[in-house]
Design a protein around this motif. Structure first.
Motif, PDB file in Angstrom:
ATOM      1  N   THR A 103      13.069  -1.526   0.275  1.00 32.89           N
ATOM      2  CA  THR A 103      12.122  -1.908   1.683  1.00 32.89           C
ATOM      3  C   THR A 103      12.883  -3.105   1.279  1.00 32.89           C
ATOM      4  OG1 THR A 103       9.697  -2.440   2.241  1.00 32.89           O
ATOM      5  CG2 THR A 103       9.846  -2.336  -0.297  1.00 32.89           C
ATOM      6  N   ARG A 108       3.980  -4.373   2.841  1.00 32.41           N
ATOM      7  CA  ARG A 108       3.864  -3.117   3.498  1.00 32.41           C
ATOM      8  C   ARG A 108       3.920  -2.066   3.124  1.00 32.41           C
ATOM      9  NH1 ARG A 108       8.730  -3.469   7.067  1.00 32.41           N
ATOM     10  NH2 ARG A 108       9.313  -1.705   5.552  1.00 32.41           N
ATOM     11  N   THR A 109       4.902  -1.665   2.426  1.00 34.34           N
ATOM     12  CA  THR A 109       5.500  -0.628   1.629  1.00 34.34           C
ATOM     13  C   THR A 109       4.381   0.095   0.939  1.00 34.34           C
ATOM     14  OG1 THR A 109       6.979  -1.206   1.910  1.00 34.34           O
ATOM     15  CG2 THR A 109       7.365   1.135   0.542  1.00 34.34           C
ATOM     16  N   ALA A 111       1.259  -0.661   0.755  1.00 35.62           N
ATOM     17  CA  ALA A 111       0.016  -0.337   1.128  1.00 35.62           C
ATOM     18  C   ALA A 111       0.433   0.861   2.076  1.00 35.62           C
ATOM     19  CB  ALA A 111       0.303  -1.746   2.389  1.00 35.62           C
ATOM     20  N   GLU A 112       1.507   1.484   3.086  1.00 36.49           N
ATOM     21  CA  GLU A 112       1.400   2.538   3.933  1.00 36.49           C
ATOM     22  C   GLU A 112       1.281   3.239   3.112  1.00 36.49           C
ATOM     23  OE1 GLU A 112       3.573  -0.071   7.397  1.00 36.49           O
ATOM     24  OE2 GLU A 112       4.743   1.813   6.138  1.00 36.49           O
ATOM     25  N   HIS A 115      -2.065   4.576   1.325  1.00 33.34           N
ATOM     26  CA  HIS A 115      -2.698   5.153   2.426  1.00 33.34           C
ATOM     27  C   HIS A 115      -2.408   6.639   2.627  1.00 33.34           C
ATOM     28  CE1 HIS A 115      -4.528   6.081   6.358  1.00 33.34           C
ATOM     29  NE2 HIS A 115      -3.560   6.061   6.373  1.00 33.34           N
ATOM     30  N   LEU A 116      -1.189   6.915   2.468  1.00 30.80           N
ATOM     31  CA  LEU A 116      -0.885   8.000   2.735  1.00 30.80           C
ATOM     32  C   LEU A 116      -1.333   9.059   1.274  1.00 30.80           C
ATOM     33  CD1 LEU A 116       3.183   7.635   3.913  1.00 30.80           C
ATOM     34  CD2 LEU A 116       1.522   8.637   4.723  1.00 30.80           C
ATOM     35  N   LYS A 119      -4.679   9.267   1.660  1.00 30.41           N
ATOM     36  CA  LYS A 119      -5.288  10.584   3.096  1.00 30.41           C
ATOM     37  C   LYS A 119      -4.937  12.096   2.613  1.00 30.41           C
ATOM     38  CE  LYS A 119      -3.779  11.469   7.938  1.00 30.41           C
ATOM     39  NZ  LYS A 119      -2.889  10.943   8.942  1.00 30.41           N
ATOM     40  N   ASN A 223       4.353  14.212   4.142  1.00 35.18           N
ATOM     41  CA  ASN A 223       4.486  13.038   5.062  1.00 35.18           C
ATOM     42  C   ASN A 223       4.870  11.573   3.930  1.00 35.18           C
ATOM     43  OD1 ASN A 223       2.662  14.030   6.672  1.00 35.18           O
ATOM     44  ND2 ASN A 223       0.756  13.567   6.044  1.00 35.18           N
ATOM     45  N   HIS A 227       8.378   8.640   5.124  1.00 40.61           N
ATOM     46  CA  HIS A 227       8.200   7.147   5.483  1.00 40.61           C
ATOM     47  C   HIS A 227       9.353   6.442   5.188  1.00 40.61           C
ATOM     48  CE1 HIS A 227       6.711   3.096   4.791  1.00 40.61           C
ATOM     49  NE2 HIS A 227       5.948   3.584   4.832  1.00 40.61           N
TER      50      HIS A 227
END
Length: 249
Positions: A103, A108-109, A111-112, A115-116, A119, A223, A227
């Motif tokens: 990255t 940013r990475t 956090a994403e 989240h994945l 979720k 998922n 990414h």
């Protein structure tokens, strides 16, 4: 990939990677860049780079793009700053999740990825919480309908083969990273062709899950793998036979 479970082989048979050629190109290009940056631009002495180039050729990445990625990695050409990072956590059923990413923006990475995981019914863990569950290995796969276990063992034993695993319709050969190039050459010299060969993280032990949990894990795995910053996802779950048959059908 997912611990080189049978799901990994199902993905290849269904051609899932071909449907995402653009993302695959990005991933293999990043790996070439990182391999050249950490170990130099000569694949004859940089096993990681050689493996990355082989993977790029397997998905038909153009030769000029391979060469450009190497030159960027060695500093001959200007390149954006990319960091190699690992995230660790857990999926449904307590399965370990080891996520390798490249990255240009760690905040940013992370956090994403968090989240994945959330979720998908999992959670992010602390550094070191699952990495110890995996070993870095060279892995080669051979079709069972072409070769017997003894043939595979005999051809690769002196080159450094440590183990042969029955993985559905393939024999999976494992070796230490430093023996990977020699093992590949031994099979090539013997005229024994492999389905794939790569450096990967292999789980020391696996976790059996039921069909419902297995579906959740597969969705989470997909998922994460989709990414843009994620290079590889490793896990230690084993799917039940009924779910494997369903996926193969």
């Amino acid at each position: 990939m997912a611990g080189h479970s049978k799901w990994h082989n199902i993905q290849h048979r269904k051609g899932r990677q071909d449907a995402k050629r653009g993302k695959i190109f990005t991933k293999v290009t990043k790996e070439i860049f990182l391999a050249a940056r950490t170990g130099g631009g000569d694949p004859n002495v940089n096993n990681r780079l050689r493996s990355a180039i082989d993977a790029a050729k397997a998905v038909n990445l153009p030769k000029d793009k391979i060469e450009t990625a190497i030159r960027k990695g060695t500093g001959e050409l200007a390149a954006e700053n990319i960091d190699e990072v690992f995230y660790e956590g857990y999926g449904p059923g307590g399965a370990a999740m080891l996520i390798e990413a490249a990255t240009d923006n760690k905040n940013r990475t992370v956090a994403e990825i968090r989240h994945l995981l959330s979720k998908g019914g999992g959670s992010m863990g602390e550094s070191g919480c699952v990495a110890w569950m995996f070993d870095n290995k060279g892995v080669l796969s051979f079709e069972k309908d072409k070769y017997g276990e003894e043939d595979i063992l005999e051809a690769g034993l002196e080159a450094g083969v440590e183990d042969i695993v029955d993985d559905g319709d393939v024999w999976q050969v494992r070796c230490a990273p430093e023996d990977f190039t020699g093992v590949k050459k031994a099979y090539e010299d013997a005229g024994i062709s492999f389905v794939e060969a790569e450096m990967t993280m292999v789980p020391k032990n696996t976790v059996d899950v039921d069909a419902e949990t297995g579906r959740k894990l597969l969705k989470l795995y997909e998922n994460l793998d989709d990414h843009d910053d994620v290079q590889n996802v490793y896990s230690n779950f084993e799917l039940p036979e009924e779910l494997i048959k369903e996926l193969e059908g």
